[in-house]
Design an enzyme around this catalytic site. Structure first.
Site, PDB file in Angstrom:
ATOM      1  N   CYS A 273       0.870  -1.178   0.000  1.00 44.59           N
ATOM      2  CA  CYS A 273       0.000   0.000   0.000  1.00 44.59           C
ATOM      3  C   CYS A 273       0.909   1.230   0.000  1.00 44.59           C
ATOM      4  CB  CYS A 273      -0.866  -0.043   1.260  1.00 44.59           C
ATOM      5  SG  CYS A 273      -1.841   1.441   1.560  1.00 44.59           S
TER       6      CYS A 273
ATOM      7  N   CYS B  80      -0.856   3.978  -6.281  1.00 44.56           N
ATOM      8  CA  CYS B  80      -1.771   3.324  -5.336  1.00 44.56           C
ATOM      9  C   CYS B  80      -1.959   1.904  -5.857  1.00 44.56           C
ATOM     10  CB  CYS B  80      -3.113   4.055  -5.324  1.00 44.56           C
ATOM     11  SG  CYS B  80      -4.371   3.106  -4.459  1.00 44.56           S
TER      12      CYS B  80
HETATM   13  N1  DGL Z   1      -3.845   0.455  -1.803  1.00 47.04           N
HETATM   14  C1  DGL Z   1      -3.718   1.689  -1.055  1.00 47.04           C
HETATM   15  C2  DGL Z   1      -2.572   2.528  -1.625  1.00 47.04           C
HETATM   16  O1  DGL Z   1      -1.726   1.987  -2.332  1.00 47.04           O
HETATM   17  C3  DGL Z   1      -5.084   2.264  -0.934  1.00 47.04           C
HETATM   18  C4  DGL Z   1      -5.244   3.472  -0.181  1.00 47.04           C
HETATM   19  C5  DGL Z   1      -6.444   3.670   0.705  1.00 47.04           C
HETATM   20  O2  DGL Z   1      -6.768   2.821   1.535  1.00 47.04           O
HETATM   21  O3  DGL Z   1      -6.983   4.782   0.600  1.00 47.04           O
HETATM   22  O4  DGL Z   1      -2.426   3.695  -1.344  1.00 47.04           O
END
Ligand code: DGL
Length: 268
Positions: free
Chosen positions: A79, A192
């Protein structure tokens, strides 16, 4: 922290949602025979609009819970939001190696021809001190534009219980970059991990030649550093979620199809 030595050993994948899936699938190709644990902090999703202190605290609590159940040999923070905000703190708290995924500006700078790079990420990632410093360092070489893509992330998080049409519809946020190649990015960083799940759709949406940077190469380089210490006796891959909700029932089916067999709620 007291850890039971007889615990199952595993590589941990962490995300607030399903964005960790493409990262897990890539790592699994390299290490097919080891045990995986996946934490999905669905109760706190989305991280992108939360305060840094909340995010750091939350990740520590989740990982701590799982580390009491399994011996983590490597944690992969799949993430971008969590990585740019918490990596340093997590390495202070836990003794096992922790690596993360960070928007790969370096690769984008190398590839761009028109010297305009786009960054698609959450508000928390774009506003983080880490990214601001990083962007400043590269600002003499390229122009970096960004779009906060929280709406796209929300739709992707629900992509298994929604229609593909809504995924395409939400991509209209990217419309300002669609025309006029000369003044818009020719290279876009998918900052993301949720966006990795719709890479093809993003490419089609632009309908012109565009370089998409998925930021996985640095992460993979770091995984290889730990190649020798990554081993475990194959048990059951487990998904730990932080709240039982309707959506989780659908996700359990999705995770079963990609090699997870055990599902457990952790309260944080
Ligand atoms: N997969 C997360 C990222 O790479 C998602 C972000 C979220 O939870 O807003 O930032």
């Amino acid at each position: 922290m007291k850890i039971n030595k007889n615990l199952v050993t595993s590589v941990l994948i962490f995300d607030s949602g399903i964005g960790g899936i493409p990262v897990y699938l890539t790592i699994k190709k390299i290490f097919p025979k080891i045990n995986y644990a996946y934490i999905i902090d669905n109760d706190s999703f989305p991280y992108g609009d939360k305060k840094n202190s909340f995010i750091v605290d939350r990740i520590i609590k989740c990982i701590y819970k799982v580390h009491k159940k399994q011996k983590i040999i490597l944690a992969i923070i799949a993430c971008n939001t969590a990585s740019v905000i918490s990596l340093r703190k997590l390495r202070e708290v836990f003794s096992f190696p922790i690596i993360g995924i960070i928007p790969d500006i370096k690769s984008a700078v190398k590839i761009t021809k028109n010297k305009i790079v786009g960054l698609l990420a959450t508000k928390a990632t774009i506003n983080s001190a880490y990214m601001k410093r990083f962007i400043k360092n590269f600002s003499s070489y390229v122009i970096i534009r960004n779009i906060i893509v929280s709406d796209i992330i929300n739709v992707v998080e629900n992509m298994f219980n929604t229609t593909y049409q809504s995924v395409y519809k939400t991509l209209s946020i990217l419309s300002p970059w669609i025309e006029d190649r000369t003044s818009n990015p020719d290279t876009i960083i998918l900052g993301c991990t949720h966006l990795l799940l719709i890479k093809k759709e993003i490419k089609n949406f632009f309908g012109r030649k565009i370089n998409l940077i998925d930021s996985k190469s640095d992460l993979l380089k770091n995984v290889y550093i730990y190649k020798k210490s990554i081993f475990s006796i194959k048990k059951k891959n487990t998904v730990y979620y932080t709240k039982m909700e309707e959506r989780i029932k659908i996700l359990i089916q999705v995770f079963k199809e990609i090699g997870f067999e055990k599902f457990e709620e952790i309260f944080t």
